[in-house]
Each structure stands twice: as C-alpha cells, then as structure tokens.
Design a protein around this motif. Structure first.
Motif, PDB file in Angstrom:
ATOM      1  N   TYR A  13       2.745  18.758  28.026  1.00  0.00           N
ATOM      2  CA  TYR A  13       3.083  19.171  29.279  1.00  0.00           C
ATOM      3  C   TYR A  13       2.418  20.678  29.457  1.00  0.00           C
ATOM      4  N   PHE A  17      -0.566  21.597  31.786  1.00  0.00           N
ATOM      5  CA  PHE A  17      -0.178  22.457  32.950  1.00  0.00           C
ATOM      6  C   PHE A  17      -0.866  23.807  32.601  1.00  0.00           C
ATOM      7  N   THR A 124       4.174  24.030  40.149  1.00  0.00           N
ATOM      8  CA  THR A 124       5.180  23.526  39.275  1.00  0.00           C
ATOM      9  C   THR A 124       5.775  22.363  39.654  1.00  0.00           C
ATOM     10  N   THR A 128       5.278  19.127  37.917  1.00  0.00           N
ATOM     11  CA  THR A 128       6.232  18.364  36.952  1.00  0.00           C
ATOM     12  C   THR A 128       6.571  16.958  37.727  1.00  0.00           C
ATOM     13  N   ASP A 132       6.411  13.662  35.177  1.00  0.00           N
ATOM     14  CA  ASP A 132       7.353  12.725  34.968  1.00  0.00           C
ATOM     15  C   ASP A 132       7.005  11.390  35.397  1.00  0.00           C
TER      16      ASP A 132
END
Length: 142
Positions: A13, A17, A124, A128, A132
């Motif tokens: 992640y 990211f 973000t 995210t 997910d």
C-alpha cells in the motif's frame, strides 16, 4: 482481487501510494510554482519521505499516548484531533521545504501546502477505496 499478509499488504500500500503520489504531486507543484515537473520532482520526493517518516513517528507516539491513557476505541472527536494534529505537524515539516526549494515566502509555501493537502484528501480516499477493492484485508474476506 487477491490477498496479502498484513505486513506485505501495508508495505505494498505505502509503496504504490507514494509512487503515484510523487508523480501526481510533482505535476501539481509544477503548476503551482510555474516550474517544470522535473524541477518539482525532488521536492515531491522530499515531501513523500517526510510524510512516510512523520506518519510512522506520529502514529507511534499517538498510539503510545493512547495506551498510557487506556484509550481502546477512538471516538469521532479523537479521530478528528488525531487528523488535525497529524496535518499540523506535517505542515510544520513541509512548509520550510517549499520555502527553501522554491524560494518563496511563508504565505506562498503555506498556500502550496494547502493545495497539496486538498489533493491528498481526495487522493487518499480514492486510492484507499480502490486498493481495498483490489487487495482486501483478511478480515473483509470472511
């Protein structure tokens, strides 16, 4: 959709990211500073490094404080305080970098940081959510 062990998932992640964040924030900083993207790349990498280190340090300290206070569940108020304090600390760390790199005033650097902050709020959330969906947590697979 595939699963990863928790530590591998967290590392994956952060790496993905931050790589995307560096590319996008370089473009945003370039636009805000009237410089080439390549001129903004080093500061974007610097800000990314600051973010990763600050996130680790801040959350370690915050969670230690929570344990000392016996806090086991974060209320909405505590979550807001956690976020505001994190961002305040990040601003204190990032604004001087912008001032130095771009040779701008505090106010200009602060405005640049606010622009980046707004970008990261949206980025973000979207990143995210997508992460997910693609790499669900072990708990969400049951």
């Amino acid at each position: 959709m595939f699963s990863l062990q928790p530590v591998t998932r967290r590392i994956t992640y952060v790496v993905i990211f931050e790589l995307i964040a560096v590319m996008l924030s370089s473009m945003i900083l370039s636009g805000m500073s009237d410089r080439q993207v390549t001129d903004s790349l080093p500061v974007a990498v610097g800000v990314s490094l600051i973010a990763v280190v600050w996130n680790y340090v801040y959350n370690t300290l915050f969670e230690s404080w929570e344990r000392k206070k016996g806090i086991t569940n974060r209320s909405v108020t505590l979550r807001v305080a956690h976020t505001v304090l994190f961002e305040a600390g990040f601003i204190v760390l990032a604004v001087p970098l912008f001032m130095w790199w771009y040779h701008v005033s505090f106010v200009t650097a602060f405005m640049m940081e606010l622009g980046i902050l707004v970008f990261f709020l949206v980025y973000t959330f979207v990143f995210t959510w997508l992460f997910d969906k693609i790499v669900p947590t072990a708990a969400s697979q049951h």
